[in-house]
Design a protein around this motif. Sequence first.
Motif, PDB file in Angstrom:
ATOM      1  N   ILE A 192      -1.863  -5.026  -9.653  1.00 26.71           N
ATOM      2  CA  ILE A 192      -2.658  -5.200 -10.874  1.00 26.71           C
ATOM      3  C   ILE A 192      -3.151  -6.632 -10.987  1.00 26.71           C
ATOM      4  O   ILE A 192      -4.292  -6.880 -11.380  1.00 26.71           O
ATOM      5  N   GLY A 193      -2.305  -7.598 -10.615  1.00 26.62           N
ATOM      6  CA  GLY A 193      -2.724  -8.991 -10.666  1.00 26.62           C
ATOM      7  C   GLY A 193      -3.834  -9.319  -9.670  1.00 26.62           C
ATOM      8  O   GLY A 193      -4.605 -10.252  -9.886  1.00 26.62           O
ATOM      9  N   ALA A 194      -3.903  -8.561  -8.569  1.00 28.58           N
ATOM     10  CA  ALA A 194      -4.938  -8.793  -7.554  1.00 28.58           C
ATOM     11  C   ALA A 194      -6.003  -7.694  -7.609  1.00 28.58           C
ATOM     12  O   ALA A 194      -6.581  -7.335  -6.584  1.00 28.58           O
ATOM     13  N   ASN A 195      -6.282  -7.175  -8.790  1.00 27.58           N
ATOM     14  CA  ASN A 195      -7.214  -6.057  -8.916  1.00 27.58           C
ATOM     15  C   ASN A 195      -8.610  -6.390  -8.405  1.00 27.58           C
ATOM     16  O   ASN A 195      -9.303  -5.532  -7.858  1.00 27.58           O
ATOM     17  N   ALA A 196      -9.023  -7.650  -8.586  1.00 26.36           N
ATOM     18  CA  ALA A 196     -10.353  -8.041  -8.104  1.00 26.36           C
ATOM     19  C   ALA A 196     -10.457  -7.878  -6.592  1.00 26.36           C
ATOM     20  O   ALA A 196     -11.492  -7.442  -6.065  1.00 26.36           O
ATOM     21  N   VAL A 197      -9.400  -8.204  -5.864  1.00 25.18           N
ATOM     22  CA  VAL A 197      -9.396  -8.040  -4.403  1.00 25.18           C
ATOM     23  C   VAL A 197      -9.384  -6.559  -4.052  1.00 25.18           C
ATOM     24  O   VAL A 197     -10.072  -6.125  -3.118  1.00 25.18           O
ATOM     25  N   VAL A 198      -8.631  -5.768  -4.775  1.00 31.91           N
ATOM     26  CA  VAL A 198      -8.593  -4.327  -4.531  1.00 31.91           C
ATOM     27  C   VAL A 198      -9.988  -3.727  -4.678  1.00 31.91           C
ATOM     28  O   VAL A 198     -10.445  -2.949  -3.836  1.00 31.91           O
ATOM     29  N   LYS A 199     -10.677  -4.102  -5.742  1.00 33.83           N
ATOM     30  CA  LYS A 199     -12.027  -3.584  -5.958  1.00 33.83           C
ATOM     31  C   LYS A 199     -12.990  -4.075  -4.886  1.00 33.83           C
ATOM     32  O   LYS A 199     -13.870  -3.341  -4.421  1.00 33.83           O
ATOM     33  N   ALA A 200     -12.823  -5.345  -4.478  1.00 36.60           N
ATOM     34  CA  ALA A 200     -13.748  -5.923  -3.499  1.00 36.60           C
ATOM     35  C   ALA A 200     -13.709  -5.167  -2.179  1.00 36.60           C
ATOM     36  O   ALA A 200     -14.736  -5.057  -1.483  1.00 36.60           O
ATOM     37  N   PHE A 201     -12.547  -4.631  -1.822  1.00 34.75           N
ATOM     38  CA  PHE A 201     -12.423  -3.922  -0.554  1.00 34.75           C
ATOM     39  C   PHE A 201     -12.288  -2.410  -0.742  1.00 34.75           C
ATOM     40  O   PHE A 201     -11.887  -1.708   0.187  1.00 34.75           O
ATOM     41  N   ALA A 202     -12.622  -1.925  -1.964  1.00 32.64           N
ATOM     42  CA  ALA A 202     -12.572  -0.492  -2.254  1.00 32.64           C
ATOM     43  C   ALA A 202     -11.239   0.102  -1.814  1.00 32.64           C
ATOM     44  O   ALA A 202     -11.174   1.154  -1.173  1.00 32.64           O
ATOM     45  N   ALA A 203     -10.147  -0.576  -2.157  1.00 34.18           N
ATOM     46  CA  ALA A 203      -8.820  -0.215  -1.652  1.00 34.18           C
ATOM     47  C   ALA A 203      -7.980   0.531  -2.676  1.00 34.18           C
ATOM     48  O   ALA A 203      -6.751   0.603  -2.534  1.00 34.18           O
ATOM     49  N   GLU A 204      -8.617   1.090  -3.722  1.00 31.99           N
ATOM     50  CA  GLU A 204      -7.831   1.780  -4.741  1.00 31.99           C
ATOM     51  C   GLU A 204      -6.988   2.912  -4.150  1.00 31.99           C
ATOM     52  O   GLU A 204      -5.797   3.026  -4.451  1.00 31.99           O
ATOM     53  N   ALA A 205      -7.605   3.745  -3.308  1.00 30.69           N
ATOM     54  CA  ALA A 205      -6.872   4.874  -2.725  1.00 30.69           C
ATOM     55  C   ALA A 205      -5.738   4.385  -1.830  1.00 30.69           C
ATOM     56  O   ALA A 205      -4.639   4.968  -1.808  1.00 30.69           O
ATOM     57  N   ARG A 206      -5.990   3.304  -1.097  1.00 29.46           N
ATOM     58  CA  ARG A 206      -4.962   2.750  -0.225  1.00 29.46           C
ATOM     59  C   ARG A 206      -3.753   2.270  -1.035  1.00 29.46           C
ATOM     60  O   ARG A 206      -2.599   2.503  -0.666  1.00 29.46           O
ATOM     61  N   GLU A 207      -4.032   1.606  -2.150  1.00 27.15           N
ATOM     62  CA  GLU A 207      -2.936   1.123  -2.993  1.00 27.15           C
ATOM     63  C   GLU A 207      -2.225   2.290  -3.689  1.00 27.15           C
ATOM     64  O   GLU A 207      -1.016   2.233  -3.921  1.00 27.15           O
ATOM     65  N   ASP A 208      -2.994   3.358  -4.017  1.00 24.71           N
ATOM     66  CA  ASP A 208      -2.359   4.555  -4.566  1.00 24.71           C
ATOM     67  C   ASP A 208      -1.337   5.116  -3.581  1.00 24.71           C
ATOM     68  O   ASP A 208      -0.227   5.507  -3.963  1.00 24.71           O
ATOM     69  N   ARG A 209      -1.717   5.168  -2.302  1.00 20.94           N
ATOM     70  CA  ARG A 209      -0.805   5.693  -1.286  1.00 20.94           C
ATOM     71  C   ARG A 209       0.412   4.787  -1.112  1.00 20.94           C
ATOM     72  O   ARG A 209       1.540   5.270  -0.937  1.00 20.94           O
ATOM     73  N   ALA A 210       0.188   3.475  -1.149  1.00 19.04           N
ATOM     74  CA  ALA A 210       1.315   2.546  -1.001  1.00 19.04           C
ATOM     75  C   ALA A 210       2.309   2.702  -2.150  1.00 19.04           C
ATOM     76  O   ALA A 210       3.529   2.712  -1.944  1.00 19.04           O
ATOM     77  N   LEU A 211       1.779   2.840  -3.373  1.00 17.78           N
ATOM     78  CA  LEU A 211       2.672   3.040  -4.517  1.00 17.78           C
ATOM     79  C   LEU A 211       3.382   4.378  -4.412  1.00 17.78           C
ATOM     80  O   LEU A 211       4.574   4.491  -4.754  1.00 17.78           O
ATOM     81  N   ALA A 212       2.673   5.398  -3.930  1.00 14.95           N
ATOM     82  CA  ALA A 212       3.288   6.716  -3.790  1.00 14.95           C
ATOM     83  C   ALA A 212       4.481   6.668  -2.833  1.00 14.95           C
ATOM     84  O   ALA A 212       5.492   7.355  -3.055  1.00 14.95           O
ATOM     85  N   GLN A 213       4.401   5.852  -1.786  1.00 10.26           N
ATOM     86  CA  GLN A 213       5.520   5.718  -0.855  1.00 10.26           C
ATOM     87  C   GLN A 213       6.730   5.091  -1.542  1.00 10.26           C
ATOM     88  O   GLN A 213       7.865   5.546  -1.371  1.00 10.26           O
ATOM     89  N   VAL A 214       6.470   4.046  -2.332  1.00  9.52           N
ATOM     90  CA  VAL A 214       7.566   3.398  -3.059  1.00  9.52           C
ATOM     91  C   VAL A 214       8.167   4.362  -4.078  1.00  9.52           C
ATOM     92  O   VAL A 214       9.386   4.465  -4.224  1.00  9.52           O
TER      93      VAL A 214
END
Length: 584
Positions: A192-214
């Motif tokens: 959440i703190g690095a949301n700007a970077v997530v958006k810049a690389f269209a990585a929302e789905a990737r981060e969703d998967r990473a959180l799902a693993q945790v």
Amino acid sequence: MAGAVVAAMAGATMADVLLPLLAGRLIDAVGVLDAARGDAGVAALWALGGMLALGLGAAVCRHLALLAIISLTLETMGAIARESFWRVQRLSTDWHANSFAGSVVRKITRGMWAVDLLNDTILLALLPSVVVLLGSTVLLGFRWPVMGAIVAGSAIVYLALAALGTLLYVAPAARLSNRWDTRIGGVLADVIGANAVVKAFAAEAREDRALAQVLGQWRRRTRRTWRRGTNNGTAQLLVLLALRTVVIAAALWLWWVGQATPGDVAYVLTMYFVIHGYLRDIGHHISNLQRSVNEMEELVAIDAEPLAVADRPDARPLQVRGGAVAFEQVTFRYGGHARPLYEELSLAIAPGERVGLVGHSGSGKTTFVKLVQRLYDVSGGRILIDGQDIAHATQTSLRAQLAIVQQEPVLFHRSLAENIAYARPGASAAQIAQAARLANAHGFIGRLPDGYATLVGERGVKLSGGERQRVAIARAFLADAPILILDEATSSLDSESEELIQEAMQRLMAGRTSIVIAHRLSTVRALDRILVFDRGRVIEEGSHARLLQRQGGAYRRLFDRQAMGMADAAELALPALRNTARTP
């Protein structure tokens, strides 16, 4: 406070112990033959009145106990939060660099609420249970020693099994699930703190998967904990079933042999049902006790972390007049590194001198200013400011004499005025505005709808990089400290405002000892002296002009490389500018 709580809860619980005795007397009274109904009625009324008095007394004592527990718990939770926050702020720079902010916050808040659960469990649950068990054992044992021994022995066996099952079977699993709960907090805060970077690389789905693993790991660990808790609870209920059978059988035997009246049997059964209720819940309370202890373990671990840099018992306030800085035979190594970065480094900076630190990444520039701030203690030698060893000064007084502008300034989610005044909390609105003018920030602040009252967002996310940098520079102006540290303070500025800021920086450095970490060598041309670092050593020093005269020198190579890079960039940009000029 704690003594009053214990006394009030014990008084409230004694009503539960005495109530079955009065219930037995009531049963005996109503069972009297017609010839003695008058006396029996009086006895029954006395029993009823006693039961009412016990109920009212219990209600009053419980109410007072709850009020006292509220005050005690809130005071304890606040003290824990203050102590934890105090320690976290003073832990080492390395500790903060290796810790997730979200995880640390989760550890503190979970530890605070664990105290609430701990107090409730001990004072509202376990304490009454102990009072009931002791009181009922004494009353039953006084009337029938065998019955008292049965109740006492059965309760001890049950409590031992409940405690062992919780501590040896449930607790290890709960400890692991808590770790994954902390991990979730860290992952969420990081992304959440690095949301700007997530958006810049269209990585929302990737981060969703990473959180799902945790979450998957957390779910598996927590499921095991909850299943073990359920198994432990079922085992406790089976033990209670056996206890109930034994107690009822003993009561019937006492009646059969003529040692108990029907009222006595009712008394024993009522007393058992009270005991049964407390024992049934006591397993749950032990689980809560274990849970609260588990949830406090990570907070206790933070409290056990040693302060990397601590004030000495005889530390004194630092008195700075001129601002001379000297390294005398300083040796320093980062923790875990076998080879020291600095080995007997000696150099001196005169009061009011403006010194630039240049060199490749990892050469020791940033470490130099960290040691001046005493973010780390040296391994050998000493660092002096105006002849005073900073290791013998209080850290608060040392850092009050330093004004720092980082390369990546961090702002609080507060107003612009509060961020600028952070260097001097009592500054007036006029002083804040003057500092902003000197840093060339007053103009853009004035164009904002709320002006100096504008909230900047978490870490200043609502501002551009250049605007954040100018706010940080304004903060340094307002600090008005005798020693100034600039970590490439103009690196985030556009070319239009850079010249204005450079002029402001010259004014800021006037009359102050200034240490400038420079990545772009254009920022150090006007400084009095430049120190060229390489692997923790100063290999060259002198003015910009003098160092350029050294053919094959380290500074000359750095300068030529940057100049060549700027020329190549300009050459690459020229065709694009020409094409733009031809566009109608």
